[in-house]
Design a protein around this motif. Structure first.
Motif, PDB file in Angstrom:
ATOM      1  N   ASN A 129      56.341 104.512  71.534  1.00 23.97           N
ATOM      2  CA  ASN A 129      55.412 104.755  72.644  1.00 23.97           C
ATOM      3  C   ASN A 129      54.996 103.447  73.306  1.00 23.97           C
ATOM      4  N   THR A 130      54.972 102.365  72.511  1.00 22.22           N
ATOM      5  CA  THR A 130      54.635 101.029  73.005  1.00 22.22           C
ATOM      6  C   THR A 130      55.592 100.036  72.356  1.00 22.22           C
ATOM      7  N   ASP A 131      55.588  98.789  72.834  1.00 20.92           N
ATOM      8  CA  ASP A 131      56.298  97.749  72.099  1.00 20.92           C
ATOM      9  C   ASP A 131      55.727  97.725  70.682  1.00 20.92           C
ATOM     10  N   SER A 132      56.586  97.790  69.687  1.00 16.59           N
ATOM     11  CA  SER A 132      56.116  97.952  68.313  1.00 16.59           C
ATOM     12  C   SER A 132      56.820  96.989  67.363  1.00 16.59           C
ATOM     13  N   LYS A 133      56.093  96.607  66.318  1.00 16.88           N
ATOM     14  CA  LYS A 133      56.654  95.799  65.238  1.00 16.88           C
ATOM     15  C   LYS A 133      56.634  96.640  63.966  1.00 16.88           C
ATOM     16  N   LEU A 134      57.801  96.774  63.367  1.00 17.94           N
ATOM     17  CA  LEU A 134      57.949  97.593  62.169  1.00 17.94           C
ATOM     18  C   LEU A 134      58.447  96.737  61.009  1.00 17.94           C
ATOM     19  N   LEU A 135      58.245  97.247  59.815  1.00 18.69           N
ATOM     20  CA  LEU A 135      58.839  96.657  58.620  1.00 18.69           C
ATOM     21  C   LEU A 135      59.806  97.673  58.037  1.00 18.69           C
ATOM     22  N   ARG A 136      61.013  97.237  57.773  1.00 19.56           N
ATOM     23  CA  ARG A 136      62.072  98.119  57.275  1.00 19.56           C
ATOM     24  C   ARG A 136      62.366  97.803  55.812  1.00 19.56           C
ATOM     25  N   LEU A 137      62.335  98.835  54.980  1.00 20.24           N
ATOM     26  CA  LEU A 137      62.742  98.699  53.576  1.00 20.24           C
ATOM     27  C   LEU A 137      64.021  99.511  53.397  1.00 20.24           C
ATOM     28  N   PRO A 138      65.189  98.857  53.387  1.00 19.52           N
ATOM     29  CA  PRO A 138      66.445  99.593  53.241  1.00 19.52           C
ATOM     30  C   PRO A 138      66.544 100.268  51.875  1.00 19.52           C
ATOM     31  N   ALA A 139      67.271 101.366  51.829  1.00 18.48           N
ATOM     32  CA  ALA A 139      67.487 102.054  50.555  1.00 18.48           C
ATOM     33  C   ALA A 139      68.199 101.140  49.562  1.00 18.48           C
ATOM     34  N   THR A 140      69.102 100.296  50.067  1.00 18.02           N
ATOM     35  CA  THR A 140      69.804  99.364  49.179  1.00 18.02           C
ATOM     36  C   THR A 140      68.836  98.350  48.571  1.00 18.02           C
ATOM     37  N   ALA A 141      67.845  97.913  49.364  1.00 18.58           N
ATOM     38  CA  ALA A 141      66.847  96.971  48.850  1.00 18.58           C
ATOM     39  C   ALA A 141      65.955  97.645  47.812  1.00 18.58           C
ATOM     40  N   PHE A 142      65.633  98.930  48.035  1.00 16.77           N
ATOM     41  CA  PHE A 142      64.821  99.661  47.067  1.00 16.77           C
ATOM     42  C   PHE A 142      65.554  99.774  45.731  1.00 16.77           C
ATOM     43  N   THR A 143      66.865  99.992  45.787  1.00 20.06           N
ATOM     44  CA  THR A 143      67.664 100.030  44.561  1.00 20.06           C
ATOM     45  C   THR A 143      67.632  98.675  43.866  1.00 20.06           C
ATOM     46  N   ARG A 144      67.688  97.599  44.641  1.00 19.74           N
ATOM     47  CA  ARG A 144      67.604  96.252  44.058  1.00 19.74           C
ATOM     48  C   ARG A 144      66.257  96.033  43.384  1.00 19.74           C
ATOM     49  N   ILE A 145      65.183  96.538  43.996  1.00 21.91           N
ATOM     50  CA  ILE A 145      63.852  96.394  43.391  1.00 21.91           C
ATOM     51  C   ILE A 145      63.835  97.041  42.011  1.00 21.91           C
ATOM     52  N   ILE A 146      64.410  98.231  41.909  1.00 23.70           N
ATOM     53  CA  ILE A 146      64.437  98.941  40.623  1.00 23.70           C
ATOM     54  C   ILE A 146      65.155  98.110  39.564  1.00 23.70           C
ATOM     55  N   HIS A 147      66.238  97.448  39.958  1.00 28.01           N
ATOM     56  CA  HIS A 147      67.030  96.670  39.002  1.00 28.01           C
ATOM     57  C   HIS A 147      66.440  95.287  38.748  1.00 28.01           C
ATOM     58  N   GLU A 148      65.900  94.653  39.792  1.00 27.56           N
ATOM     59  CA  GLU A 148      65.475  93.259  39.693  1.00 27.56           C
ATOM     60  C   GLU A 148      63.987  93.086  39.400  1.00 27.56           C
ATOM     61  N   ALA A 149      63.168  94.056  39.796  1.00 27.78           N
ATOM     62  CA  ALA A 149      61.718  93.858  39.741  1.00 27.78           C
ATOM     63  C   ALA A 149      60.998  95.103  39.235  1.00 27.78           C
ATOM     64  N   PRO A 150      61.199  95.486  37.980  1.00 30.30           N
ATOM     65  CA  PRO A 150      60.549  96.702  37.463  1.00 30.30           C
ATOM     66  C   PRO A 150      59.026  96.690  37.552  1.00 30.30           C
ATOM     67  N   PRO A 151      58.332  95.533  37.398  1.00 27.80           N
ATOM     68  CA  PRO A 151      56.870  95.576  37.549  1.00 27.80           C
ATOM     69  C   PRO A 151      56.424  95.928  38.967  1.00 27.80           C
ATOM     70  N   LEU A 152      57.295  95.735  39.952  1.00 27.79           N
ATOM     71  CA  LEU A 152      57.014  96.160  41.322  1.00 27.79           C
ATOM     72  C   LEU A 152      57.506  97.578  41.562  1.00 27.79           C
ATOM     73  N   ALA A 153      58.638  97.936  40.966  1.00 25.28           N
ATOM     74  CA  ALA A 153      59.252  99.239  41.227  1.00 25.28           C
ATOM     75  C   ALA A 153      58.343 100.394  40.822  1.00 25.28           C
ATOM     76  N   ALA A 154      57.680 100.280  39.668  1.00 23.81           N
ATOM     77  CA  ALA A 154      56.864 101.392  39.168  1.00 23.81           C
ATOM     78  C   ALA A 154      55.704 101.732  40.108  1.00 23.81           C
ATOM     79  N   PRO A 155      54.837 100.767  40.494  1.00 24.76           N
ATOM     80  CA  PRO A 155      53.741 101.126  41.404  1.00 24.76           C
ATOM     81  C   PRO A 155      54.220 101.511  42.796  1.00 24.76           C
TER      82      PRO A 155
END
Length: 232
Positions: free
Chosen positions: A171-197
């Motif tokens: 609707n307007t010029d916008s700034k977004l943050l994108r979390l790719p599904a591939t990055a989410f998979t990396r979080i699960i493997h690389e950063a379990p203390p972040l993945a759980a919350p």
């Protein structure tokens, strides 16, 4: 006179195993071998805590400038990221780690981020501006909902493969943050203390959305019954 024991470290590897323990010379070797990077989760036994390697003060000089917060996308800080509702309950250490997996996206007014039927491959959060979800049927546009600063959308794409359910238009010029599904998979493997919350926050968001949709459908059904349009 008591002798102070040097702290021991462990690091969480991509094989989902905690490696170690080892004292500082050992972790220096792991860094040189590429096993430990600024975003690798490292446990220090005296602190009884897991943190990204770049957050341990004694490891920062060994990791170089990539271990500092300045390397985060678009110079964002944890306080800015906490404006996003789905990330609001994460602590500063978790937010700093999360920033390494996010991609900034700028969308011009009236442009389409993605269309209904496109592959769902990422979650988005609105950092600035406003977007809307729409459907077009027989040439007529229907706005399904509007998303503003702090809102997220596309969370389901992190959990299952599927198609987008609607168009998303700025609707307007916008700034977004994108979390790719591939990055989410990396979080699960690389950063379990972040993945759980993070997974808990996503699950709660989806559950609240499903409950809200269910309540709305029940209200519509009740109104239709009252109007005599539906008999049960």
């Amino acid at each position: 006179m008591e002798t102070q024991t040097a702290p021991a470290y462990r690091y969480w590897g991509p094989d989902l195993v905690a490696h170690g323990p080892g004292e500082l010379p050992a972790i220096v070797g792991w860094i040189r071998q590429g096993r430990v990077t600024p975003t690798t989760w490292v446990y220090r036994d005296d602190a009884k805590a897991w943190r990204p390697a770049g957050e341990w003060p004694e490891l920062k000089p060994l990791l170089g400038p990539r271990g500092t917060a300045a390397a985060t996308p678009a110079g964002l800080t944890p306080d800015q990221l906490r404006r996003i509702k789905i990330f609001a309950d994460l602590d500063n250490t978790q937010l700093l780690a999360l920033l390494n997996y996010l991609e900034p996206v700028e969308v011009r007014q009236f442009s389409t981020l993605f269309r209904k039927g496109d592959p769902g491959d990422a979650m988005y959060s609105v950092l600035a501006g406003e977007v809307r979800a729409r459907e077009i049927s027989e040439g007529k546009e229907t706005t399904l909902f509007t998303l503003t600063v702090g809102d997220s959308f596309g969370e389901l794409a992190l959990l299952i493969e599927g198609e987008r359910a609607s168009d998303i238009v700025a609707n307007t010029d916008s700034k977004l943050l994108r979390l790719p599904a591939t990055a989410f998979t990396r979080i699960i493997h690389e950063a379990p203390p972040l993945a759980a919350p993070l997974l808990l926050a996503i699950s709660r968001t989806l559950a609240h959305r499903a409950r809200s949709l269910g309540d709305r459908l029940m209200n519509d059904l009740t109104l239709a019954q009252a109007a005599g349009g539906i008999s049960v």
